[in-house]
Design an enzyme around this catalytic site. Structure first.
Site, PDB file in Angstrom:
ATOM      1  N   ASP A 144      34.435  32.336   6.450  1.00  0.00           N
ATOM      2  CA  ASP A 144      33.980  31.328   7.404  1.00  0.00           C
ATOM      3  C   ASP A 144      32.458  31.272   7.399  1.00  0.00           C
ATOM      4  O   ASP A 144      31.834  31.491   6.356  1.00  0.00           O
ATOM      5  CB  ASP A 144      34.543  31.654   8.797  1.00  0.00           C
ATOM      6  CG  ASP A 144      34.885  30.411   9.594  1.00  0.00           C
ATOM      7  OD1 ASP A 144      33.949  29.643   9.910  1.00  0.00           O
ATOM      8  OD2 ASP A 144      36.069  30.199   9.907  1.00  0.00           O
ATOM      9  N   HIS A 221      31.522  28.761  14.239  1.00  0.00           N
ATOM     10  CA  HIS A 221      32.913  28.631  13.794  1.00  0.00           C
ATOM     11  C   HIS A 221      33.484  29.979  13.356  1.00  0.00           C
ATOM     12  O   HIS A 221      34.613  30.347  13.713  1.00  0.00           O
ATOM     13  CB  HIS A 221      32.961  27.619  12.650  1.00  0.00           C
ATOM     14  CG  HIS A 221      34.317  27.131  12.294  1.00  0.00           C
ATOM     15  ND1 HIS A 221      35.162  27.826  11.462  1.00  0.00           N
ATOM     16  CD2 HIS A 221      34.977  25.993  12.631  1.00  0.00           C
ATOM     17  CE1 HIS A 221      36.282  27.149  11.299  1.00  0.00           C
ATOM     18  NE2 HIS A 221      36.202  26.027  12.004  1.00  0.00           N
ATOM     19  N   SER A 553      41.631  24.855  12.320  1.00  0.00           N
ATOM     20  CA  SER A 553      40.779  26.036  12.131  1.00  0.00           C
ATOM     21  C   SER A 553      41.095  27.112  13.154  1.00  0.00           C
ATOM     22  O   SER A 553      40.976  28.308  12.876  1.00  0.00           O
ATOM     23  CB  SER A 553      39.302  25.658  12.274  1.00  0.00           C
ATOM     24  OG  SER A 553      38.774  25.126  11.096  1.00  0.00           O
TER      25      SER A 553
END
EC number: 3.4.21.-
Length: 779
Positions: A144, A221, A553
């Site tokens: 990520d 994220h 996600s």
């Protein structure tokens, strides 16, 4: 204000996905050269061989060395390099080269959820819940945007056990990241990969860009997904400005974390190049991770499996016993847009949980409605229709009539224009200097748990119409009071599939059902970098440590956390057994006992929406039977998608002497792949397929009986109808015959097969495409 509102508008545009392609067309492009499985035990020897191959298309060895970005020499063999099209074509002709492909750019698919899944930490049970009993011996790799190591989610607890002896990885230092300070017995690995990104998009100026040349996360994220999968137990979390407070933790809070920063900020979103992704897979296999969670992909058309770094890396990881889970993408609700469809990895769709944030709207002190929002304090202002400030009442930036809406709350409708994304209306309201926004849209397309730059209450079209009618009848300008929002648990029917969640069927392998499973992906509250604004926008100066995010996600790390628990509880299980346990124990009904609904419509879901169903971690711990996938299944699959005997032998880690595409394979399609779901992509006449199950239940002596829900227009016969087991790990095969009983010119029909012994229910979804009308007519 103008500066960051322009950024706000840009965010709307990038939701449509930037077209991939070569940024610099007058310079060499990054290519990946894939050579297959790694049977060389010497990494230096493999790298030397790669340089030798690359030198064949350069005038000197020095030029070849300067061209090479990565040598992949741990989990598989290959390299990435800067090549022109002629050089790439020359390498592709070499016998030992399987594929050569351009390094594409992938995009990221961007609490209460674990309670909803039955993994509550605070409970009255005498035995510890699974996530507090298992996981300390498991390492989860997160591919990520990096990590914010100071977050409480990644702290080392006093009772943490020593790092597993099988761990071969390391923490790599860099900007604002000191391994001796930031790594511990929780965060045991941290790497970053930048060569592919910078060769594609140019060198990042870290003096101006908020990114870090290190494993440290800026976009948030990666911190969010890591916290969701394996975050430590953090009690009394304040949530997002007081909303969603409680105990935060990941699915496997005792598991260890290894971070592989493969994605970097570009145009307000994360971009990951295939050269970097493949390097991360290579290191992860070497380092000794047990589970890999990767929340990225690219929209169709999809590349062939062995021209995709994610699929290549996942294949070799699975061969070495590593479970890989991907997100399916956010391109729904249209059919056929599901991403990450390889049969050796798990693909996850997104769903809701039973938490809501109701927000009262009170007009003129008496007319009251309820919407959904994340508003921390009461807001009062005048109420106005969008027609007062926007041409045609269309809440878009370009429709603003240059009238300021000071101290005004504007009512906007998604149906006017239409306004495709709520961010469009928010940008328009900010441009008009509005106080807040009431946004009316279909409830199946609303994301209530979104962090807004301007306070926004979401209502359905019915409530929006009632507010509009009140305004039309009011002799004076109404006053409206909204908020603050409340946190309510258990009163909302859940789950339902998110409207944005990418749907099947697979455009690459329609005989393998994708997605595989569904997990929470809307309004997930998890850790966040305090230096990063919750909306990522330059004009947003708020600092938070926990943030709401939505997307597949977010559903992906939920499954990764469950995989870590299963791997710890059953260390002898293969990745395919873990996938099978998750799929065959999934459920298809919501908290009101009705079929799970599909967001974006009001219909019940089918397997193209939810795969096998919604994940059930507690049931997955004891599935009874599992479908194991072996090398011959992969060989069958590769034969059917066109690879030669020699290529397959190069790709498979331990090829059998029979690793060959014999003529007998010509009548076997991937419907015979030993998968926990069954898909017949074109049924014209009678068709028989085979499945094999293994007994992994607590009782070695057990008998399973079959139950069938037949697809419409299809007769389903199973033999044998009874499976008798006398020992653990014993295998039995059964055969399923499908015969059309009605004529269709092309229609998907759905059913299921369930094996039960009174204690376990082992369920497999069945998908059949009936296309027998033209065939029978021509016959």
């Amino acid at each position: 204000m103008y500066f960051w509102v322009m950024f706000f508008t840009l965010m709307i545009k990038v939701k449509l996905y930037i077209t991939n392609g070569d940024i610099f067309q007058n310079r060499p492009t990054v290519y990946v050269v894939y050579l297959g499985a790694n049977r060389l035990k010497n990494a230096a020897l493999a790298s030397s061989h790669h340089l030798h191959l690359l030198s064949k298309v350069f005038t000197s060895k020095d030029d070849a060395e300067q061209s090479m970005l990565y040598s992949y020499n741990n989990g598989f063999l290959g390299f990435s390099a800067k090549l022109n099209s002629t050089q790439a074509a020359s390498l592709a002709k070499l016998n030992q080269v399987i594929t050569v492909f351009k390094s594409k750019s992938l995009k990221l698919h961007t609490t209460r959820s674990w309670d909803f899944l039955g993994l509550a930490v605070d409970n009255a049970r005498r035995t510890p819940p699974p996530q507090l009993a298992y996981g300390s011996d498991i390492v989860v790799g997160i591919f990520d945007t990096g990590i914010w190591p100071e977050s409480e989610s990644f702290r080392e607890t006093p009772e943490a056990k020593p790092i597993p002896s099988s761990w071969n990885g390391k923490c790599v230092g860099g900007e604002d990241f000191d391994p001796s300070v930031h790594c511990n017995r929780k965060l045991i690995g941290a790497r970053f990969y930048l060569r592919g990104f910078e060769e594609t998009y140019g060198t990042i100026d870290f003096t101006r860009d908020p990114e870090y040349r290190s494993p440290r996360d800026y976009l948030g994220h990666g911190t969010h997904t890591a916290s969701t999968a394996v975050g430590s137990v953090v009690r009394n979390v304040s949530g997002f400005f007081g909303l969603g407070r409680g105990t935060a933790r990941g699915g496997a809070p005792l598991a260890r974390l290894a971070v592989f920063k493969t994605c970097w900020g570009k145009d307000l979103e994360g971009v990951c190049t295939e050269a970097d992704i493949l390097a991360a897979f290579d290191d992860a296999i070497h380092d000794g991770v047990h589970v890999i969670s990767a929340s990225f992909g690219y929209s169709p058309p999809l590349s062939p499996f062995f021209e995709s770094s994610a699929d290549i890396g996942a294949f070799h990881a699975a061969e070495r016993g590593i479970s890989v889970v991907f997100s399916t993408g956010n391109d729904g609700p249209d059919p056929g847009v599901v991403q990450n469809v390889a049969p050796w990895a798990v693909s996850v769709a997104a769903s809701t949980v039973d938490r809501s944030f109701p927000t009262r709207i009170v007009i003129d002190g008496s007319f009251t409605l309820t919407g959904q929002s994340l508003i921390s304090q009461e807001i009062t202002g005048t109420l106005a229709l969008a027609t007062t400030y926007f041409n045609g009442g269309v809440c878009k930036w370009e429709n603003w009539m240059k009238k300021l809406a000071n101290e005004t709350i504007i009512l906007c409708f998604s149906t006017l224009g239409p306004v495709q994304f709520i961010e469009e209306a928010q940008a328009a309201a900010i441009r008009a200097n509005a106080l807040a926004l009431i946004f009316a849209a279909s409830p199946t397309r609303q994301l209530a748990e979104e962090v807004d730059m301007i306070p926004t209450v979401r209502v359905d079209i019915l409530h929006g119409t009632r507010i509009r009618n009140y305004l039309a009848r009011s002799p004076t300008v109404p006053m409206v009071k909204i908020g603050p929002s409340k946190t309510v648990i258990g009163e909302t029917t859940a789950p339902s599939v998110a409207y944005f969640s990418s749907r099947g069927p697979s455009s690459l392998s329609p005989d393998i059902l994708k997605p595989d499973i569904t997990a929470p992906g809307i309004g997930i509250l998890a850790a966040w970098p305090p230096r990063t604004p919750p909306t990522l926008l330059p004009g947003d100066h708020r600092s938070i440590e926990w943030n709401f995010q939505s997307g597949t996600s977010m559903s992906c790390p939920h499954v990764a956390g469950v995989m870590a628990l299963l791997q710890s509880a059953h260390p002898d299980w293969s990745p395919s057994a873990i996938r099978s346990a998750i799929m065959t124990t999934a459920y298809t009904r919501d908290t009101s006992y009705d079929l799970i609904l599909s967001g974006g419509s009001m219909k019940s879901t089918d397997p193209f929406d939810i795969g096998a169903g919604h994940i059930n971690p507690l049931k997955a711990m004891d599935p009874g039977l599992v479908y194991n996938t072996r090398t011959d299944d992969y060989v069958l699959f590769m034969c059917n998608i066109g690879y030669t005997d020699q290529e397959i032998k190069s790709m498979v880690l331990h090829p059998e002497p029979s690793t060959t595409c014999l003529p007998s394979h010509s009548y076997r399609t991937n419907a015979d792949f030993n998968y926990p779901s069954i898909t017949i992509p074109s049924l014209r006449l009678t068709r028989t397929i085979k499945r094999t199950v293994s007994n992994v239940g607590p009782n070695k002596n057990t008998v399973y009986f079959v139950d069938i829900i037949r697809p419409v227009g299809v007769e389903v016969l199973i033999w044998p109808r009874i499976l008798v087991f006398s020992k653990c790990q014993q295998e039995h095969s059964y055969y399923v015959t499908f015969k059309p009983t009605e004529i269709f010119s092309g229609r998907y029909v759905f059913g299921e097969i369930m094996w039960t012994n009174g204690l376990h229910r082992v369920r497999s979804p069945v998908v059949v495409f009936l296309s027998n009308a033209g065939f029978l007519a021509s016959s």
